[in-house]
Design a protein around this motif. Sequence first.
Motif, mmCIF file in Angstrom:
data_model
loop_
_atom_site.group_PDB
_atom_site.id
_atom_site.type_symbol
_atom_site.label_atom_id
_atom_site.label_comp_id
_atom_site.label_asym_id
_atom_site.label_seq_id
_atom_site.Cartn_x
_atom_site.Cartn_y
_atom_site.Cartn_z
ATOM 1 N N ASP A 82 51.749 31.969 -27.691
ATOM 2 C CA ASP A 82 52.196 32.643 -28.918
ATOM 3 C C ASP A 82 52.212 31.674 -30.093
ATOM 4 O O ASP A 82 51.715 31.982 -31.180
ATOM 5 N N TYR A 83 52.754 30.477 -29.850
ATOM 6 C CA TYR A 83 52.919 29.527 -30.956
ATOM 7 C C TYR A 83 51.581 28.930 -31.387
ATOM 8 O O TYR A 83 51.309 28.814 -32.589
ATOM 9 N N TRP A 114 48.272 42.792 -37.092
ATOM 10 C CA TRP A 114 49.362 41.869 -37.418
ATOM 11 C C TRP A 114 50.251 41.530 -36.222
ATOM 12 O O TRP A 114 50.938 40.509 -36.233
ATOM 13 N N ASN A 115 50.313 42.403 -35.231
ATOM 14 C CA ASN A 115 51.243 42.168 -34.124
ATOM 15 C C ASN A 115 50.687 41.112 -33.179
ATOM 16 O O ASN A 115 49.879 41.409 -32.300
ATOM 17 N N ILE A 116 51.117 39.882 -33.370
ATOM 18 C CA ILE A 116 50.661 38.787 -32.506
ATOM 19 C C ILE A 116 51.803 38.285 -31.616
ATOM 20 O O ILE A 116 51.720 37.198 -31.041
ATOM 21 N N ASP A 117 52.876 39.069 -31.496
ATOM 22 C CA ASP A 117 54.006 38.628 -30.666
ATOM 23 C C ASP A 117 53.660 38.697 -29.185
ATOM 24 O O ASP A 117 53.176 39.722 -28.695
ATOM 25 N N VAL A 118 53.933 37.608 -28.471
ATOM 26 C CA VAL A 118 53.831 37.591 -27.011
ATOM 27 C C VAL A 118 55.207 37.218 -26.481
ATOM 28 O O VAL A 118 55.720 36.144 -26.804
ATOM 29 N N ASP A 119 55.822 38.094 -25.695
ATOM 30 C CA ASP A 119 57.160 37.774 -25.190
ATOM 31 C C ASP A 119 57.052 37.014 -23.867
ATOM 32 O O ASP A 119 55.960 36.710 -23.389
ATOM 33 N N ARG A 157 49.678 31.545 -33.443
ATOM 34 C CA ARG A 157 50.180 31.896 -34.777
ATOM 35 C C ARG A 157 50.228 30.695 -35.730
ATOM 36 O O ARG A 157 50.141 30.882 -36.943
ATOM 37 N N ALA A 158 50.387 29.491 -35.205
ATOM 38 C CA ALA A 158 50.728 28.372 -36.107
ATOM 39 C C ALA A 158 49.858 27.127 -35.981
ATOM 40 O O ALA A 158 50.000 26.206 -36.774
ATOM 41 N N GLN A 169 45.648 30.408 -36.908
ATOM 42 C CA GLN A 169 44.969 31.689 -36.637
ATOM 43 C C GLN A 169 43.455 31.566 -36.796
ATOM 44 O O GLN A 169 42.769 32.535 -37.127
ATOM 45 N N ILE A 179 48.915 47.793 -37.523
ATOM 46 C CA ILE A 179 49.894 47.134 -36.650
ATOM 47 C C ILE A 179 49.191 46.172 -35.699
ATOM 48 O O ILE A 179 49.605 45.021 -35.531
#
Lengths: 431, 179
Positions: free
Chosen positions: B115-116, B42-47, B119-120, B127, B39
């Motif tokens: 975040d963006y 793979w978990n690269i989410d930043v809120d 990831r992109a 990455q 997890i």
Amino acid sequence: MTWPTARTIQNQHVLVASRRQFLREGGTIVGGATVSAVVGGDVLADPLHGENLPPNVPEWMKSPGDPVGSQLYGTPSPFEKGVTRNIPKSGDPVFWTSSRTPLQDLDGIITPNGLFYERHHSGVPAIDPAQHRLIIHGLVDNPLIFTMDDLRRFPSQSHIYFLECSGNPGFKKPYGKTASDLVGLVSCAEFTGVKLSHVLQEAGLRREAKWIVAEGADAAALTRSIPIEKCLDDALLVYSQNGERLRPQQGYPLRLFLPGFEGNMSVKWLRRLHVVAEAVYSREETSKYTDLLPDGKAREFTFYMDAKSIITYPSGGQKLKSHGFHEISGIAWTGRGKIKRVDVSVDDGKSWQEAHLQEPVLTRALTRFRLPWRWEGGPTVIQSRAIDETGYVQPTLSDLVGVRGDNSFYHNNAIQPWRVAADGEVTNANA
Amino acid sequence: MQMRNLLIASSAAFFLASAAHSEPSVKLGIGRTATEAEIAGWNIDVDRTGTNLPPGKGSVGLGREVFDQQCAACHGSKGEGGVGDKLVGGQGTLATPNPVKTVGSYWPYATTLFDYIRRAMPHPSPQSLSNEEVYAVTAYVLHLNGLLPDNAALDAKTLPAIRMPNRDNFVGDPRPDVK
């Protein structure tokens, strides 16, 4: 109204086929739309191909054709090679973001997989399904990881649904010429997969779970936040489309599918579902896919695709070659349920007639409508408006712009009028 | 709110319908428990509150170097845009006939930028940047928009504290809005 007999229709098909061959061999490949509009062209007088027409025996009857299995994966007739996805006319393909379904060339409601619209944010990944995994984590009792074989063990479902990009099209000029240019970012297919709610049950949702962040395994690692209510309603984890495994362009080997919601949320190449209490406010739900209003405010989380319709025959780029009978045909859809009615006007909006809806009329799928029409050669404007089961009526572009201005880009579901000139040319009446 | 009620109503209807269609209510035991390491990788989410921001720190100065090498070819040397989005300017244009939506004029949360980018970006090799470099490029783009001084640096604590100018200008979905 005089309806054509079956024999008339059959004869027209033969004429169209011959005409297509003439156009191809004459070195002029014209899009299928234009060609299919040529009904009743005088090919009998064509000196080049008279040998294949009655009373002669056509050449393709004089020797056996290709054997069974000559194409291990079948493709359309070479005479249909003008029917393709509609790509941008200029720019570097690396930065093209979408290709459009040639709506004006298709019949019925199902989009062939090879013509399904594309919208990618960083290209199409080449994913080996044996190395693909889906992880569900966050506010769950037991975070889980699934292989594709695992997911195919779940009870499956199949449904016919449309999918539409919310920028289809924008509000500002220049406006497109054809139905595909204008609203070709909509397609419809039968999707097979497992209910997301069923897979979530395996992980066990915690009470605080309010959103699920879905992430793709593409080079954009695209993320959208999905409200938990939708995840527990009709959301699917899809692995097949129109009976075969998803095409790479549609998310192979696994995609999320959210019926009726803007296409961007049905995340392709799905690798991760992060169950959270609050939306993540990703780039795709803040800087993009938000709808700017005249006062500078912007709407966020505008999920539903509202009722919309478009006449695909006759439509922009086509030409009516003969006076008399023509069947107006088009598609209608709504993200909020079923299409209840489609009205068609052939007199520039002065009067409207109820079109015939082809069964089946399905929830959140394209619905085909038709209206018999006699065109006696005068210039006019034809258009359609959809009404859905909530009673919502598809608005005009000026009504929409009157409320939202023309900066909002997304969620333009306006009526599309086509101008028919005295010579039969059909063009975009908004352009 | 109306949509939410609709969704709640329809999901309630689903549970009734699913019982009628005899969907199994017991777990099927498919899949296996995901490990923490799987997890975490793979978990690269930043809120928007900065949850899950990684350790590390990046300065405007380092960000300028990375941006010049990796970002400027598409976004312009000062973020003015090119084949890639315009990143700078546009403040005060959103309510005009020609709105210019950039990080500075439109994006509601600075955390989204981290975040963006992570990831992109950069487009040819996502990455590939270190977390320090992602913090640094984030800082530089905010600096180009006049939102950070030249000597600033960002980390998991300071990034979520940045208040973006357009933050309060997002509203809910009132549709149907055309009668």
